[in-house]
Each structure stands twice: as structure tokens, then as C-alpha cells.
Design an enzyme around this catalytic site. Structure first.
Site, short mmCIF file in Angstrom:
data_model
loop_
_atom_site.label_atom_id
_atom_site.label_comp_id
_atom_site.label_asym_id
_atom_site.label_seq_id
_atom_site.Cartn_x
_atom_site.Cartn_y
_atom_site.Cartn_z
N CYS A 134 50.44 57.55 60.76
CA CYS A 134 49.26 57.81 59.93
C CYS A 134 48.62 59.13 60.34
O CYS A 134 47.92 59.21 61.36
CB CYS A 134 48.26 56.66 60.07
N CYS A 137 44.81 59.18 60.44
CA CYS A 137 44.26 58.48 61.61
C CYS A 137 44.38 59.33 62.87
O CYS A 137 43.42 59.47 63.64
CB CYS A 137 45.00 57.15 61.84
N ASP A 138 45.57 59.87 63.11
CA ASP A 138 45.87 60.52 64.39
C ASP A 138 46.02 62.04 64.32
O ASP A 138 46.13 62.70 65.35
CB ASP A 138 47.16 59.93 64.97
#
Length: 304
Positions: A134, A137-138
Site C-alpha cells: 500500500c 499507507c507506507d
């Protein structure tokens, strides 16, 4: 043990839409979501093809969907994953990860699908140490670093564009001879100077405590090459979250998706399915439509 008319498992676009339609029909309905409302919509960098909206960040669209459901009185149980389901004497008994038990007259499975894991040397060992699934997300963890995006479909292209504003260098590595994304993405990738590598089979992720290199093989020449990166984001397809469908005895297709008819009925009476779990064109707009149909079918089933 509380009894509901309808339990909807999953609060992505399909589940949320089903909840709205079911509530408006007067059903006693609740949604159960293992993570947060909106599901994988929250991971979308930018949604550009949802009618009625200017390009919008996925998380914002997910919030708006959830707000609509809550406004009409739909209860969304977030971080409340359903882990078991069975049918006893015409009623469904479900249990959450926290031990909560629920009874319902009908179920809509809107459990969606998850990112397919990549199965090559070093992938498992370096997951969370440079390999992720993701980018939204990261991605910020890799600011000013070189990264690779594995997979040249729409998800891969969109996330390569997203990372191009964060990373120092972005490689987009695709197995097929050409990118499989929509044409609209290709010019943007060129503008952002994303380096595109096609016809490449990833064979190894190299690193000890953190990722340092992605090795791949040219599928035609068989020549091996590598790129030095500190992050790799994997977008090589999705797999259905069919654990509950299997428990309930729903018929699945050869890829593990729940088989449904035009009314979103599964092979088990009282169990309906909608969204990515059905394997029918995984797009938000399709999931919403299926959710509405599933809710109508569930209502008819409950009211006989």
C-alpha cells in the site's frame, strides 16, 4: 445474542451501499468491518472516474460514503471482524474476532479482495522491511529514496504516479510486454519521468534487514538485471476474501470468487454477495450497483 434482519460483512462501497438501501427498506441491519469503513477505497491515491465527483483522494471518498450510511441510521461496526458464520434452523449465527455473537435472517458478503502476495526469493523475509502493498499507507516512509512499483495495471500506474512526488526515483516493473493500465496514465507516467521496465519477471528481492535491490529477468532474452531501491510496492492483482463464503458452503468459481446470479444470490439460500468478492469487474461503481441489488434481494428474501 442480538438478532438482526440482515448482517453485511464488509464496509467497502458494496457493503455501505447495501446498508443504505437495506435501512431505507426498514430492515434492522448492521455492517461489520475488520478495519475501517471504506475498505480498500482508503488506499486509492486518487479516484478520477466516480460520477458526480471531481478527482478525489480515496480516503475522502470513503469518509463521504460512510457519512451517508450513518446519516440514514446504518450502524457500522469498525475493527469488528466476522470470523465465523453458520446457518442453523434457517437463521445465521455469526461471531466476531472479539467474541461477539450475532444472529441474522440473511447475510450479504461484501468481503472484497486483498492484494495478491508476490512469491519470489526474499519477498517474505523483507515484507515490512522495504516491501509493502500500500503506497498511500507506507509511501511517505520512502521520501527522497528510490522505489520500485511491481505491476503495470491501473493500480500500479496510479501508485507510481503517487510515489513520483515522494521518492527520488520510481521504477515501474511490468511482467507483460507493455503496460496494462489505461491509456490516460501513460502520458502522466512519462511526464513524471517514471522509468518503465516491461517484459520483466521479478525473481528476487535482495537485502538483509532492509531491501536494497530488485532483481528481474527479461522474459525474451533471459538476461538478468537489477535496480537499486529501498522500497518496493506490489500490485500484481487481487485474491478474494472468501473464508466466510467457504464456511457457509457458497459455490465458488475456479478463482475462488463467489458465484452469484443477476440478483446477487449465492448458491446458499439467504446468502448474497456483492463487490469484489464476486469477481465481476472490480470497480467501485460496479460494487455500489451490486450492493444495491443485493440489499433489494435480501429484503425480498426476508419478507418472503
Amino acid at each position: 445474542m442480538p438478532e438482526l434482519d440482515l448482517v453485511i460483512v464488509g464496509a467497502g462501497p458494496a457493503g455501505i451501499t447495501a446498508g443504505i438501501y437495506a435501512k431505507r427498506k426498514g430492515l434492522k441491519v448492521e455492517l461489520f468491518e475488520g478495519l475501517v469503513a471504506g475498505g480498500t477505497v482508503n488506499e486509492a491515491v486518487l479516484v478520477e472516474n466516480y460520477p458526480g465527483f471531481e478527482p478525489i483522494v480515496g480516503q475522502k471518498l470513503a469518509e463521504k460514503m460512510a457519512e451517508t450510511a450513518k446519516r440514514v441510521g446504518v450502524k457500522i461496526n469498525e475493527s469488528e471482524k466476522i470470523v465465523s458464520a453458520k446457518k442453523i434452523s434457517g437463521l445465521f449465527e455469526l461471531e466476531t474476532e472479539t467474541g461477539k455473537s450475532i444472529k441474522a435472517k440473511a447475510i450479504i458478503l461484501a468481503t472484497g479482495a486483498s492484494h495478491r502476495k508476490i512469491n519470489v526469493a526474499g519477498a517474505k523475509e523483507l515484507e515490512g522491511k522495504g516491501i509493502a502493498y500500500c503506497a498511500t499507507c507506507d509511501g511517505p516512509l520512502f521520501a527522497k529514496k528510490a522505489v520500485a512499483i511491481i505491476g503495470g495495471g491501473n493500480s500500479g500506474a496510479a501508485n507510481a504516479l503517487y510515489m513520483s512526488d515522494i521518492a527520488s526515483k520510481v521504477y515501474l516493473i511490468e511482467y507483460a510486454p507493455k503496460l496494462m493500465c489505461e491509456k490516460a496514465y501513460i502520458e502522466k507516467l512519462e511526464e513524471k519521468k517514471v522509468e518503465i521496465i516491461t517484459n520483466a519477471n521479478v525473481i528476487e528481492f535482495v537485502g538483509h534487514n532492509s531491501l536494497r535491490e530488485v532483481r528481474f529477468e527479461d522474459r525474451t532474452s533471459k538476461k538478468q538485471k537489477s535496480v537499486a531501491v529501498e522500497g518496493a510496492f506490489i500490485y500484481i492483482g487481487i485474491e478474494p476474501n472468501n473464508h466466510l463464503a467457504k464456511q457457509l458452503g457458497c459455490e465458488l468459481d475456479e478463482k475462488g470468487y463467489v458465484k452469484v446470479d443477476l440478483r446477487m444470490c449465492s448458491s446458499v439460500e439467504g446468502v448474497f454477495a456483492a463487490g469484489d468478492i464476486t469477481g465481476i469487474f472490480p470497480q467501485m461503481i460496479v460494487a455500489c450497483g451490486q450492493g444495491a441489488i443485493a440489499a433489494e434481494s435480501a429484503y425480498r428474501y426476508i419478507k418472503k
